[in-house]
Design an enzyme around this catalytic site. Sequence first.
Site, PDB file in Angstrom:
ATOM      1  CE  LYS A   1      -3.983   1.829   2.647  1.00 12.31           C
ATOM      2  NZ  LYS A   1      -4.802   1.621   3.862  1.00 12.31           N
TER       3      LYS A   1
ATOM      4  CB  SER B   1      -8.160   3.443   3.003  1.00 14.28           C
ATOM      5  OG  SER B   1      -7.238   2.919   3.948  1.00 14.28           O
TER       6      SER B   1
ATOM      7  CB  SER C   1      -8.127   0.568   6.114  1.00 15.19           C
ATOM      8  OG  SER C   1      -8.769   1.812   6.141  1.00 15.19           O
TER       9      SER C   1
END
Lengths: 510, 564
Positions: A76, A171, A195
């Site tokens: 990420k 996210s 997330s």
Amino acid sequence: MLRASLRQVSAALKEGQVTPTELCQRCLSLIKSTKLLNAYITVAEETALKQAEESEKRYRRGQPLGILDGIPIAVKDNFNTAGIETTCASNMLKGYIPPYNATVVQKLQDQGAVLLGKTNLDEFAMGSGSTDGVFGPVRNPWSYSRQYKEKSVPKSDSEREEFKWVITGGSSGGSAAAVSSFTCFAALGSDTGGSTRNPAAHCGVVGLKPTYGLISRHGLIPLVNSMDVPGILTRCVDDAAVVLGSLAGHDPKDSTTIQDVFQPFELPSLPDVSKLCIGIPKEYNAPGLSSEILSVWSKAADLFKNAGAKVIEVSLPHTRYSIVCYHVLCTAEVASNMARFDGLEYGHRSDVNKSTESMYAATRREGFNDVVRGRILSGNYFLLKQNYENYFVKAQKVRRLIANDFVKVFGSGVDILLTPTTLKDAVPYMEFIKEDNRTRSTQDDILTQAANMAGLPAINVPTALSERGLPVGLQFIGRSFQEKQLLTVAKWFEKQVKFPMIQLEEVKGA
Amino acid sequence: MAAAALGCGGGWRRAWRRGLGGLVPVPIPIPIPALVHVAVPVPACRPPRVVARNAGGGAVPAGKSGLAPWVPVVGLEIHAQISSNSKLFSGSQVQFAAPPNSLVSFFDASLPGTLPVLNRRCVEAAVMTGLALNCSINKKSLFDRKHYFYADLPAGYQITQQRVPIAVNGSLSYSLCIDNKMSQMVTKTVRIKQIQLEQDSGKSLHDDSRSQTLVDLNRAGVGLMEVVMEPDMCCGEEAAAAVRELQLILQTLGSSQAIMAEGQLRVDANVSVHHPGEPYGVRTEVKNINSIRFLAKAIDYEIQRQIEELENGGTILNETRAFDSKLGCTVPMRDKEGMQDYRFMPEPNLPPLILYDTKSLPANVNHQQVVNIDWIHERLPDLPSAKRAKLVELFGILPEHSFTLVNEDGLTEFFENVLKQTQMKPKKVIGWILNDLLSYLKQHSCTVKESPVSSVLLADLLNLLEKKEISASAAKQVFEELWKGEGKTPLEIVKEKQLQLIEDREELEQICQAVIDEHEKEVMAIKAGNQKIVNKLIGLVQRATQGRSNPVLVKQILEKKLSE
């Protein structure tokens, strides 16, 4: 080959059925052909191939570094990667090239993993859709699956492809999409309020949020320091255990990590749940929970019952305060953590140069999106001297109550909690963006957030397909630092539900 | 991709960018736009009037209003830089006057994702200091973030200990003399509210001509101990004495080098005045004080200013003022922190700081991982007060002499070194140290270390005196010669200047006779019974011999001759 699990492909590498370079190239080319998904912000082709080459040499010498050697992974874009742009999907850090690796990134590289690139997210991980980043929304690979296409026949022209594609959740949507679309074998996400688990549920992959303090946060650009945990996204539970084993343990650079030495574990091949007590928290039957998810959840409880486990309803009475409590704690820490982005030492700097203060203001206005700025404003409000006691301190007390709920339930003999991960399956992007980020986060985090409040390990296991042909996942929450038990149960469950593999068709827009 | 690290825009700013490859950023200050400088009108400075001396604790006498007297109240906040190899939360080196931005880790520059790791040495220094200041040490203390935007505070917040500091409720005893008389020493005590650990900021250099600010982060993140003293003092001199005592303690402990000129000890004074029996007045905070002498001046000026302001019907603003050492007065500061809400918040990346004593120390614990308060307590060195007591006991000198010895850097060592090399009694040596050496040092603004007269030379000189080879007045001449630092030994000077005592009694008798012959009037007076005049004659003989005569012998000869 790309659809294999991490352990399978590792075995293939060892047996020479495929070389690290071939594997890397195949992943890279799949990333290119699925570019529309927007899962990656940066593809580190050059360094990835170089790492693959190094790995190949080790295999040729017969000295691979371990199970991760040569395995393509994605990270990420809120983890620092030395020499590779790290943006947090924000104008503030566009073009920022960190000089150091996050501990987790370093550990993966030290074990030979090949870093393909950095995955998309909501700006600074603030969001639940992976739609609010400066590089645009991530598209859920299931939007392009036969399963979804077959079941969701467009009703009219206005609902054609472009309007039909669904969000990944967030996210860590880029990481979930990357694993789900077979462009990598594992990915790192981060999990502050759900997330990692939320996009895992929407993308039909395993998403593990370990116990707070088990994995180093050093190098993870923080959202909420007291809740952030690096998350692991994989195709199956066994793979999650492998990655966890390679990342967990004390880090002298993160004072909040456990001091004890972590022993990596393997999960039993035939897990047994008959002696366990599974708790079903009634508060998780929350308003807005879709009936199909409720039914998936209840079937899952039956599976355990039938396997001889004790399944009981339990109560976590303070769950309903979790959202508002999280809002205060999260925004307060955000306000604080974002203070460093002032345009001086790194990142975006505005051209406004009338004074230092005007430069700060312009830099931060230009660098942050509305969501981030909104959270900074609320957070600073909550931290004002006159508000601190009424908001921050109260929220901390409520957090304690929420954590105590779990302590009580686990103290009463419950081993694992079983809950839904999301209220419903993934919604089309066009529908999702009708609501603002705050409202959405409020709804979407509701089932995952409490585990962050309490620091507990939790995992999403893909369970079934919805009527629309989209993944539905369930969440298991375990005791602190009892990842082995949690993953064992998850693995058993995974075997029972036999979640279908995505039948990914050509990824192209209308 | 790795190569892109060097060239890719927007990564590190300017000076930093080239530093990407290695750990050490390029040592060039970071230019940023200048702050808005508000021109502060310099008030016409009143001549710094001397505040009525009130070291004895009395109130300042009434001003022209003739009403009740004013009581000044002074409290201090002192930041002492911890003497440690590395910073409070990072591994960067701590060093004064290193090239700009050469001691900056990723954490110090607050690169995103970096986390603080507490430096054990800094904790030990704070515990040591707390113990030396009679504080109770909190076995559990907490770290907080204090937020404000400033160019030399890269994170936008300072990590400090606002809620639960490491040490609380201590006291510091200090002495000062009344009316500048060494013989009238009083001992006072100021309460220590707390000692907290916190990060230092970087330094901003404002280049007004080019309208930019240069930032040096070398100091950013260095460990500080903030010592908060309760408002128990009432004048500049008391504050100065308290700070000097604290400075000595810190230097003795080694917890801080505490050199004010290098910014290792920074003192802010809170000053207010009120009438007896009334609540404390509005206080001002005086900053920018960089020596102990200026501390006393700044406080006394501020007390006087407030009194005059109030007596003229004015009011005191709760403001920050800067001391202007050139003008000798305080001026309002553009207050970067004025009315600021620091939005304190617990530091989430640092667990509570837990300290142990021998009783609570868990078994099987790695001693490198814990701080044991008792262990530190047992190893505390002798504090200045103990040193003074020892000097008095060991050498029989007066308490006020011990005070001067300890308070002057290196003077005790000098004194002890002289003693080692001379047979002269300590009580006599101390006179030479305090009257002669010290006044020369003061006169020439020298430190003990810089003294051209070493302890060896002084000891040689005193030995000559002790062996009666020279007189005391000759010895003073030799000392004056030694001060010139020409590398001669006392004996060489004595020989060169022919300062040896006149051993020949006949020679002396002749000189005495000559003096008697030339001073008939005095001789008459003596014979009339005024014995005091003998001393005058002795002096004249001394002069005639250029100090080379033994006064006792001269007296004998004179008396004998006069009675003939």
